[in-house]
Design a protein around this motif. Sequence first.
Motif, PDB file in Angstrom:
ATOM      1  N   GLU A 193       0.803  -1.221   0.000  1.00 42.98           N
ATOM      2  CA  GLU A 193       0.000   0.000   0.000  1.00 42.98           C
ATOM      3  C   GLU A 193       0.840   1.277   0.000  1.00 42.98           C
ATOM      4  OE1 GLU A 193      -3.070   0.375  -0.598  1.00 42.98           O
ATOM      5  OE2 GLU A 193      -3.798  -1.670  -0.378  1.00 42.98           O
TER       6      GLU A 193
ATOM      7  N   THR B 219      -5.356   8.364  -0.072  1.00 40.38           N
ATOM      8  CA  THR B 219      -5.114   7.242   0.831  1.00 40.38           C
ATOM      9  C   THR B 219      -3.751   7.409   1.482  1.00 40.38           C
ATOM     10  OG1 THR B 219      -4.035   5.823  -0.816  1.00 40.38           O
ATOM     11  CG2 THR B 219      -6.421   5.636  -0.634  1.00 40.38           C
TER      12      THR B 219
ATOM     13  N   GLY C  44      -2.824   2.811   2.585  1.00 40.24           N
ATOM     14  CA  GLY C  44      -3.945   2.057   2.054  1.00 40.24           C
ATOM     15  C   GLY C  44      -5.288   2.401   2.672  1.00 40.24           C
TER      16      GLY C  44
ATOM     17  N   ASP D  69      -5.455  -9.503   2.081  1.00 42.03           N
ATOM     18  CA  ASP D  69      -5.018  -8.550   1.061  1.00 42.03           C
ATOM     19  C   ASP D  69      -6.158  -8.252   0.086  1.00 42.03           C
ATOM     20  OD1 ASP D  69      -2.432  -7.143  -0.009  1.00 42.03           O
ATOM     21  OD2 ASP D  69      -3.445  -7.975  -1.768  1.00 42.03           O
TER      22      ASP D  69
ATOM     23  N   ASN E 211      -8.000  -4.559  -0.543  1.00 45.23           N
ATOM     24  CA  ASN E 211      -8.049  -3.980  -1.883  1.00 45.23           C
ATOM     25  C   ASN E 211      -9.456  -3.821  -2.443  1.00 45.23           C
ATOM     26  OD1 ASN E 211      -6.123  -4.522  -4.852  1.00 45.23           O
ATOM     27  ND2 ASN E 211      -5.760  -2.980  -3.311  1.00 45.23           N
TER      28      ASN E 211
ATOM     29  N   ARG F 242       1.501  -6.831  -7.648  1.00 43.38           N
ATOM     30  CA  ARG F 242       0.983  -7.082  -6.304  1.00 43.38           C
ATOM     31  C   ARG F 242       0.418  -8.498  -6.216  1.00 43.38           C
ATOM     32  NH1 ARG F 242      -2.585  -3.105  -2.539  1.00 43.38           N
ATOM     33  NH2 ARG F 242      -2.978  -4.553  -0.828  1.00 43.38           N
TER      34      ARG F 242
END
Length: 174
Positions: free
Chosen positions: A17, A31, A34, A89, A93, A161
Amino acid sequence: MSAENFQRALSLVLKSEGGYVNNPRDPGGATNFGITQAVYDGWRARRNQLRQSVRSIGMADVTAIYRDQYWDAIRGDELPPGIDYAVFDAAVNSGPVQGVKWLQRALPASPVDGHIGLVTLGAVAGINDRAALIERLCAQRLGFLRRLKQWLTFGRGWSNRMASVQAAALAMIG
């Protein structure tokens, strides 16, 4: 399946992030670590705290938000190592409900309702090939990301990622 896995998973998520970003092409807006401004505003409001820029968020709030709104929402302490991180994760997201749906779709005989209950936990516990489960979950997630209109802008980073998440999750099942 340990609360200690949260710290390991969180450190990996935070690496992905990064710090403060406010890319006009990102629909999440500003952000930091994150955490979107909207999530931070909601977090502070529930604690009767005044609004402040997400740029000023402290690590204690970052950790508490990730624990409460993502890890606990996916019942991370009850998931096996590797699977816990892959779902966490995904939840960070795309939201906990979507992250859980990817897990449920990757499982045999699990309802796809976006909530981890006894049936989903039982299905996860019954999996012998956790590596294949992680690979199916990550493939579903990458397929979803590829269909987003922001793919042309963020696709390379998302692909990197996803490769990193899958590799780390597979290493955790060791």
